[in-house]
Design an enzyme around this catalytic site. Sequence first.
Site, PDB file in Angstrom:
ATOM      1  N   ASP A 201     -18.211   6.314  -0.120  1.00 65.13           N
ATOM      2  CA  ASP A 201     -20.155   6.325  -1.026  1.00 65.13           C
ATOM      3  C   ASP A 201     -20.030   7.239  -1.995  1.00 65.13           C
ATOM      4  OD1 ASP A 201     -20.106   4.569   0.932  1.00 65.13           O
ATOM      5  OD2 ASP A 201     -21.654   5.429   2.185  1.00 65.13           O
TER       6      ASP A 201
ATOM      7  N   CYS B  59      -5.809   0.393   5.396  1.00 67.74           N
ATOM      8  CA  CYS B  59      -6.159  -0.654   4.821  1.00 67.74           C
ATOM      9  C   CYS B  59      -6.716  -1.668   5.944  1.00 67.74           C
ATOM     10  CB  CYS B  59      -5.238  -1.604   4.384  1.00 67.74           C
ATOM     11  SG  CYS B  59      -5.931  -3.104   3.059  1.00 67.74           S
TER      12      CYS B  59
ATOM     13  N   PRO C  58      -7.382   3.924  -4.760  1.00 66.32           N
ATOM     14  CA  PRO C  58      -6.240   2.541  -4.660  1.00 66.32           C
ATOM     15  C   PRO C  58      -7.373   1.984  -4.451  1.00 66.32           C
ATOM     16  CG  PRO C  58      -5.924   4.528  -2.991  1.00 66.32           C
ATOM     17  CD  PRO C  58      -6.657   5.208  -3.835  1.00 66.32           C
ATOM     18  N   MET C  59      -7.239   1.197  -5.754  1.00 57.90           N
ATOM     19  CA  MET C  59      -7.369  -0.145  -5.161  1.00 57.90           C
ATOM     20  C   MET C  59      -6.467  -1.527  -5.596  1.00 57.90           C
ATOM     21  SD  MET C  59     -11.533   1.151  -5.552  1.00 57.90           S
ATOM     22  CE  MET C  59     -11.906   1.981  -7.661  1.00 57.90           C
TER      23      MET C  59
ATOM     24  N   GLN D  79       1.678   4.296  -4.103  1.00 57.84           N
ATOM     25  CA  GLN D  79       0.483   4.338  -2.724  1.00 57.84           C
ATOM     26  C   GLN D  79       1.868   2.628  -1.594  1.00 57.84           C
ATOM     27  OE1 GLN D  79      -2.358   2.333  -0.987  1.00 57.84           O
ATOM     28  NE2 GLN D  79      -3.537   3.448  -0.226  1.00 57.84           N
TER      29      GLN D  79
ATOM     30  N   GLY E 176     -13.956   5.254  -5.448  1.00 59.66           N
ATOM     31  CA  GLY E 176     -13.217   3.683  -5.526  1.00 59.66           C
ATOM     32  C   GLY E 176     -14.156   3.635  -6.864  1.00 59.66           C
TER      33      GLY E 176
HETATM   34  C1  LIG Z   1     -11.303  -4.319  -3.458  1.00 53.51           C
HETATM   35  C2  LIG Z   1     -10.815  -2.975  -3.420  1.00 53.51           C
HETATM   36  C3  LIG Z   1      -9.347  -2.810  -2.779  1.00 53.51           C
HETATM   37  C4  LIG Z   1      -8.791  -1.638  -2.571  1.00 53.51           C
HETATM   38  N1  LIG Z   1      -7.698  -1.800  -2.541  1.00 53.51           N
HETATM   39  C5  LIG Z   1      -6.953  -0.481  -1.406  1.00 53.51           C
HETATM   40  C6  LIG Z   1      -5.588  -0.028  -1.396  1.00 53.51           C
HETATM   41  O1  LIG Z   1      -4.981  -0.753  -2.308  1.00 53.51           O
HETATM   42  N2  LIG Z   1      -4.894   1.197  -0.950  1.00 53.51           N
HETATM   43  C7  LIG Z   1      -5.911   1.608  -0.403  1.00 53.51           C
HETATM   44  O2  LIG Z   1      -5.652   3.150   0.097  1.00 53.51           O
HETATM   45  N3  LIG Z   1      -7.808   2.180  -0.677  1.00 53.51           N
HETATM   46  C8  LIG Z   1      -7.461   0.625  -1.108  1.00 53.51           C
HETATM   47  N4  LIG Z   1      -9.674  -0.004  -0.993  1.00 53.51           N
HETATM   48  C9  LIG Z   1     -10.155   1.123  -0.337  1.00 53.51           C
HETATM   49  C10 LIG Z   1     -10.848   2.255  -1.522  1.00 53.51           C
HETATM   50  O3  LIG Z   1      -9.208   3.362  -1.977  1.00 53.51           O
HETATM   51  C11 LIG Z   1     -11.620   3.260  -0.893  1.00 53.51           C
HETATM   52  O4  LIG Z   1     -10.761   4.117  -0.035  1.00 53.51           O
HETATM   53  C12 LIG Z   1     -13.182   2.273  -0.638  1.00 53.51           C
HETATM   54  O5  LIG Z   1     -13.527   1.989  -1.617  1.00 53.51           O
HETATM   55  C13 LIG Z   1     -14.282   3.351   0.021  1.00 53.51           C
HETATM   56  O6  LIG Z   1     -14.817   4.517  -1.214  1.00 53.51           O
HETATM   57  P1  LIG Z   1     -15.599   4.087  -1.754  1.00 53.51           P
HETATM   58  O7  LIG Z   1     -17.032   3.459  -1.001  1.00 53.51           O
HETATM   59  O8  LIG Z   1     -15.723   4.944  -3.450  1.00 53.51           O
HETATM   60  O9  LIG Z   1     -15.968   2.752  -2.760  1.00 53.51           O
HETATM   61  C14 LIG Z   1      -9.481  -0.767  -1.709  1.00 53.51           C
HETATM   62  C15 LIG Z   1     -11.122  -0.755  -1.935  1.00 53.51           C
HETATM   63  C16 LIG Z   1     -11.870  -1.773  -2.730  1.00 53.51           C
HETATM   64  C17 LIG Z   1     -12.721  -2.475  -2.573  1.00 53.51           C
END
Ligand SMILES: Cc1cc2nc3c(=O)[nH]c(=O)nc-3n(C[C@H](O)[C@H](O)[C@H](O)COP(=O)(O)O)c2cc1C
Length: 321
Positions: A202, A100, A16-17, A69, A224
């Site tokens: 990652d 978060c 979720p982002m 979420q 993500g």
């Molecule tokens: C722009 C952005 C927004 C995010 N928003 C959320 C969110 O709303 N809820 C959540 O649980 N994590 C959020 N995350 C975290 C991501 O879900 C994920 O845990 C994190 O980016 C690490 O994974 P990655 O290394 O594959 O990017 C967000 C990350 C980014 C970069």
Amino acid sequence: MQIGTIKVDNPLVLGPMAGVTDWAFRTVCAQLGANITVTEMVSSRALVYKDKKSAALLRKNTGSICGAQIFGNNPQIMAQGAQLALEISGCDFLDINMGCPMPKIANSGDGCGLMRTPELAAEIVSAVVKAVDVPVTVKCRLGWDRGSINVLDFAKRMEDSGAAMLTVHGRTRSMLYSGKADWDMIAAVKKQCTIPVIANGDIDSAEAALKCRKWTGADGLMIGRATFGNPWIFQQTAAALQGQEVPERPLLAQRVAVAVEQFTLAHEDKGEHIACLEARKHFAWYLRGVAYANYYKEQISQIKTMDDVHRIAEGICRDLQ
Ligand SMILES: Cc1cc2nc3c(=O)[nH]c(=O)nc-3n(C[C@H](O)[C@H](O)[C@H](O)COP(=O)(O)O)c2cc1C
């Protein structure tokens, strides 16, 4: 793997982002192999106050198991917020954000702030589990900072309170999104838990996904940032996880067609003005790594209408590869 009563093979989750994983992008990722998706986080308090914008973020996509979420730190409001989120969305499960790191959220005790108050976090999970009839899941980090890594104890509390699945982002709150995710800690959580554990942090290619699964033993993987402009990472990762040959990413023209499909869905979902403003960011991501794209990136930064989107897409397909 089972999330409560929901069965899912080779779970591959779109993280979720906020500001990125709207209904349109989730739909596209689900079509390309994300078999679990989660909405952008929504404030439980805002739902209870009937905030329309928050409700709109909860639209359930098809093609995957979809979770809603929510965040917050008050057990009663979280329970009510969870009920409303499910009423609005019809989602398959309810995910609680305990990861978060943003100061506005975490410093008020929401998101990763809950890792500093594990008893309260457990109380919230119990209250939400009692209030809803779908599986309740939790997404957390390793802890608040390097000196207070508590994910092992935290995971146990979440499990004991009725969480049906735990996603662990292998960073602390103070790392935000920098440094390296610690897959060893995720492996330790997986070893200890009886509920499914999803590894996150990652995973940026099909190869990294295979490595992470082997490293952590996790039941599923969440991707993500590596999905930005690149939903094909799910197709590639799904193939790798099933022991098949990893397909090449399609050619630019096909990638641009998928981008346009995403913006068309976004248009349907939130209207032309917002969809076009948001397309500026997504479209530029789709062009990352494409040679001689600067002229079009400049055009993309000024998109105002869907006509602009189609005109630019045609130009790219004509001039670039
Ligand atoms: C722009 C952005 C927004 C995010 N928003 C959320 C969110 O709303 N809820 C959540 O649980 N994590 C959020 N995350 C975290 C991501 O879900 C994920 O845990 C994190 O980016 C690490 O994974 P990655 O290394 O594959 O990017 C967000 C990350 C980014 C970069």
